[in-house]
Design a protein around this motif. Structure first.
Motif, mmCIF file in Angstrom:
data_model
loop_
_atom_site.group_PDB
_atom_site.id
_atom_site.type_symbol
_atom_site.label_atom_id
_atom_site.label_comp_id
_atom_site.label_asym_id
_atom_site.label_seq_id
_atom_site.Cartn_x
_atom_site.Cartn_y
_atom_site.Cartn_z
ATOM 1 N N TYR A 91 0.509 -6.252 2.282
ATOM 2 C CA TYR A 91 1.486 -5.420 3.042
ATOM 3 C C TYR A 91 1.012 -3.927 3.372
ATOM 4 O O TYR A 91 0.690 -3.114 2.343
ATOM 5 C CB TYR A 91 3.056 -5.308 2.483
ATOM 6 N N THR A 92 0.742 -3.461 4.717
ATOM 7 C CA THR A 92 0.242 -2.331 4.811
ATOM 8 C C THR A 92 0.927 -1.628 6.027
ATOM 9 O O THR A 92 2.169 -2.023 6.379
ATOM 10 C CB THR A 92 -1.316 -2.205 5.220
ATOM 11 N N GLY A 140 0.708 -1.432 -0.084
ATOM 12 C CA GLY A 140 0.133 -0.004 0.149
ATOM 13 C C GLY A 140 0.814 1.226 0.192
ATOM 14 O O GLY A 140 1.972 1.123 0.013
#
Ligand code: ADP
Ligand code: ASP
Ligand code: MG
Length: 408
Positions: free
Chosen positions: A172-173, A9
């Protein structure tokens, strides 16, 4: 060996250091023998800026051109990510939406993915190449670039995972999983290790923006296991330390309430002084549906002298369209239309609610004890939502989090 789609992100690719960090995670996955497709968002803040440029030209713009502008942010990150991977010694190549192609319908600005051609991707993966794909974009059958709605890179990633029959989609953040409430509002929120598609879908659609709602719908429909994890933690996705969204959640593991969601994205509209007669709801809501306004919560007040008020909520960016539609409706007589942005929607979500009474009562009691007025209520089998004054959002979410025993 697994086939993994890994999406990063905006905050996870917000500068060159972070892009390098993301690339090194992918390199670790490749070195462990996994095949990887990377999906990237625009660097954080870029899409907001691009949207602002469009509205600065004109508040009402051509959405086909909007898509050309806003899809560009992801193109930059895709190229940079491919370079960063190459720097790690990985064979990597970027693929824009039209090159794959990722075919969408023609609803520019919030298009839906219809088909993804995976032949060439599979060939490349089999040759040991990593494909880097910009999220958020596709191409319509008419051959124009289209975007998937804000937060749409999640949906790109899950759709690509579904089309490739990937073993897992890692998102994935900037937080290490899905929590019992937004960890930025509730510091005591707990990470949920496993959550069902059904509950995640409710949380997402009620405002937990950690996953775009459509990505969860798509994951559920295609049975794609999705893992939400932090790009800032040391682990890679294959260490499985994040939150798994799956249908394999044991009933015994289910909590009564799994989480509290909030959304400041609502506007309350009251049509004051309409006739209290059969058909009045249809006269108000049919034209709104035709104008593609998403009406959410609805309440009709008690009648006085044959007149009543109808109150409902719409997404904040559809409020202007809603009031315009109501005002242009010649079949509708009313005294006034009152628009209120100073509201937020608080929701309690849990599959356990299906078989337990009293969940709603706890919510009403907690809010009453804090002197928070409930303006509108709506319920489904696995959630209760209330509309309250926006200033009380944090207080309400935190108090409910304690009351349902969710604090860590
Ligand atoms: P990205 O740019 O990586 O797509 P987003 O900003 O779209 O990230 O989503 C991550 C954010 O979602 C977190 O920073 C967090 O504030 C918010 N969020 C809201 N509700 C939740 C929740 N229940 N669990 C985790 N994060 C949540
Ligand atoms: N960059 C797009 C947005 O900010 C898509 C995404 O990041 O998911 O909405
Ligand atoms: Mg997002």
């Amino acid at each position: 060996m697994s086939l993994i789609v890994a999406k990063f992100g905006g905050t996870s690719v917000s500068d060159i250091e972070r892009i390098k960090n993301a690339a090194s995670k992918i390199a670790r996955e490749v070195e462990s023998g996994h095949k990887v497709v990377v999906v990237v968002s625009a660097m954080s803040g870029v899409t907001n800026k691009l949207v602002e440029y469009c509205s600065d030209i004109s508040p009402i713009y051509d959405v086909r051109e909007y898509d050309i502008v806003v899809s560009s942010g992801e193109q930059i990150t895709a190229g940079l990510m491919a370079m960063a991977l190459q720097k790690c010694g990985i064979v990597a190549r970027s693929w824009l939406g039209w090159q794959i192609p990722i075919v969408t319908d023609g609803t520019h600005g919030k298009a839906r993915i219809e088909n993804i051609d995976t032949d060439e991707l599979h060939n490349r993966l089999n040759d040991g190449e990593v494909a880097v794909i910009p999220g958020f974009q596709g191409i319509t059958v008419q051959g124009r670039v289209a975007t998937l709605g804000r937060g749409g890179s999640d949906t790109s990633a899950v759709a690509i995972a579904a089309a490739l029959k990937a073993d897992r989609c890692d998102i994935y953040t900037d937080v290490s999983g899905v929590y019992t409430a937004d960890p930025r509002i509730v510091p005591a929120a707990k990470k949920i290790h496993k959550i069902s598609y059904e509950e995640m879908l409710e949380l997402a659609s009620l405002g937990s923006k950690v996953l775009q709602t459509r990505s969860v719908e798509m994951a559920a429909k295609n049975g794609v296991p999705v893992q939400v994890l932090s790009s800032f933690d040391d682990e890679v996705g294959s260490a499985r330390k994040g939150t798994l969204v799956t249908n394999e959640v044991n009933i015994m593991e289910q909590e009564l309430v799994s989480g509290i969601a909030h959304s400041r994205d609502e506007t309350k509209i009251t049509v004051v002084g309409v006739e209290d007669v059969p058909g009045i709801a249809a006269r108000i809501f049919e034209p709104l549906a035709k104008a593609a306004v998403n009406v959410d919560m609805i309440v009709q007040n008690i009648s006085l002298d044959g007149l009543t008020d109808m109150t409902f909520t719409v997404p904040r960016n559809e409020a202007d369209l809603a009031t315009k539609t109501l005002k242009e409706n010649v079949d509708l007589a009313y005294q006034d239309i009152v628009v209120n942005d100073n509201v937020s929607k608080i929701s309690v979500v849990g599959i356990g609610m299906k078989s337990h009474a009293g969940v709603a009562n706890t919510m009403f009691r907690v809010l009453a004890d804090k002197s928070i007025n409930i303006q509108v209520i709506s319920t489904s089998e696995i959630k209760i939502s209330v509309l309250i004054e926006e200033d009380y959002t944090e207080l309400a979410v935190r108090s409910l989090h304690v009351a349902y025993g969710l604090d860590a």
